[in-house]
Design an enzyme around this catalytic site. Structure first.
Site, PDB file in Angstrom:
ATOM      1  N   SER A  30       4.700  -4.192  -6.857  1.00  0.00           N
ATOM      2  CA  SER A  30       4.820  -3.123  -5.864  1.00  0.00           C
ATOM      3  C   SER A  30       5.894  -3.401  -4.819  1.00  0.00           C
ATOM      4  O   SER A  30       6.435  -2.461  -4.222  1.00  0.00           O
ATOM      5  CB  SER A  30       3.472  -2.905  -5.168  1.00  0.00           C
TER       6      SER A  30
ATOM      7  N   GLY B  46       1.020  -3.160  -8.765  1.00  0.00           N
ATOM      8  CA  GLY B  46      -0.170  -3.781  -9.330  1.00  0.00           C
ATOM      9  C   GLY B  46       0.103  -4.779 -10.437  1.00  0.00           C
ATOM     10  O   GLY B  46      -0.824  -5.403 -10.951  1.00  0.00           O
TER      11      GLY B  46
ATOM     12  N   ASN C 242       0.659 -10.947  -7.002  1.00  0.00           N
ATOM     13  CA  ASN C 242      -0.679 -10.429  -7.293  1.00  0.00           C
ATOM     14  C   ASN C 242      -1.576 -11.479  -7.931  1.00  0.00           C
ATOM     15  O   ASN C 242      -2.792 -11.482  -7.725  1.00  0.00           O
ATOM     16  CB  ASN C 242      -0.582  -9.189  -8.190  1.00  0.00           C
TER      17      ASN C 242
ATOM     18  N   ASP D  28      -1.719  -2.139   5.333  1.00  0.00           N
ATOM     19  CA  ASP D  28      -2.416  -3.092   4.466  1.00  0.00           C
ATOM     20  C   ASP D  28      -1.992  -4.531   4.723  1.00  0.00           C
ATOM     21  O   ASP D  28      -2.603  -5.475   4.215  1.00  0.00           O
ATOM     22  CB  ASP D  28      -2.217  -2.742   2.989  1.00  0.00           C
TER      23      ASP D  28
ATOM     24  N   HIS E 279       2.562  -4.775   2.182  1.00  0.00           N
ATOM     25  CA  HIS E 279       3.767  -4.086   1.738  1.00  0.00           C
ATOM     26  C   HIS E 279       4.680  -3.757   2.916  1.00  0.00           C
ATOM     27  O   HIS E 279       4.235  -3.186   3.902  1.00  0.00           O
ATOM     28  CB  HIS E 279       3.394  -2.804   0.985  1.00  0.00           C
TER      29      HIS E 279
END
Length: 235
Positions: free
Chosen positions: A57, A94, A122, A205, A208
């Site tokens: 992402s 993701g 991730n 979040d 990002h």
């Protein structure tokens, strides 16, 4: 993963894989003909070499417009510098290293000049076994080298918060440097340098980057990438 994100990625890679041609208007053609001396042979413009950004992402530009994501900003810097490269963004939100390993063969359907690998974040955030992360990143680089032997590999280093424990966090950080050395890849020590952990440069979040954060990331990547592009053959 939203269908629109996946279909958008497939469209970008399909267009890249098939190639594209420049379309001139009749006015442009007339102007070119006027400026061409009698008997001269027009020189075809050199085909741009491809820089493929392959990541999750962060590369895909989650939460920002595509033109605000760091690969697009790097592309602008390339154009401003007059370098004969074009950027292809193969980021997928993701994505884990296992996912990246599974789709790399499809993505690498033609040679690329520079391959920027940005995966692993991730895995770390989910606490996945680092042996698997290491193996998957190695497999991705092996596939790139097999399908495109002349490619310059660039590996984006990543760090994670110490939630998973000191040993895991340290080993995660170090595996990027170790893989870069093993594969003679160019290392970006920490992709999110100056951005990670800075609230105003990240979306709510906390993971990002905002558009401002992406501009800093683009500068970090460009500082490493520009010398690489300037040293490579132009075609």
């Amino acid at each position: 993963m939203p269908y629109s994100v996946i279909s958008g990625l497939m469209l970008v890679l399909t267009v890249w894989g098939c190639g594209s041609s420049d379309t001139k208007t009749s006015e442009q053609e007339a102007s070119a003909a006027t400026g061409r001396s009698a008997g001269s042979t027009p020189e075809a413009p050199a085909k741009k070499q491809v820089i493929l950004f392959y990541g999750n992402s962060l590369t895909a530009g989650y939460g920002v417009e595509p033109q605000q994501a760091f690969p697009a900003l790097v592309g602008q810097k390339i154009d401003s510098a007059g370098l004969n490269y074009t950027v292809v963004n193969a980021g997928l939100s993701g994505e884990t290293t296992a996912g990246g390993k599974s789709r790399i063969g499809w993505v690498m359907r033609q040679p690329v000049a520079v391959f920027v690998l940005e995966l692993g974040g991730n895995d770390g955030l989910r606490g996945l076994p680092l042996a698997s992360t290491r193996q998957n990143l190695q497999a991705i680089m092996d596939t790139v080298r097999r399908k495109s032997p002349g490619t310059t590999l660039v590996l984006a280093g990543m760090q994670i918060p110490p939630n998973m424990g000191t040993s895991y966090t340290r080993e995660f950080r170090d595996l990027f440097r170790e893989l870069a050395e093993k594969n003679k890849a160019i290392l970006i020590p920490f992709l999110l340098e100056g951005v990670g952990g800075v609230p105003k440069l990240n979306q709510p979040d906390g993971i990002h980057p905002t558009p401002a954060g992406h501009r800093i990331v683009a500068n970090t990547v460009w500082n490493v990438l520009r010398p690489v592009l300037e040293k490579r053959p132009s075609s």
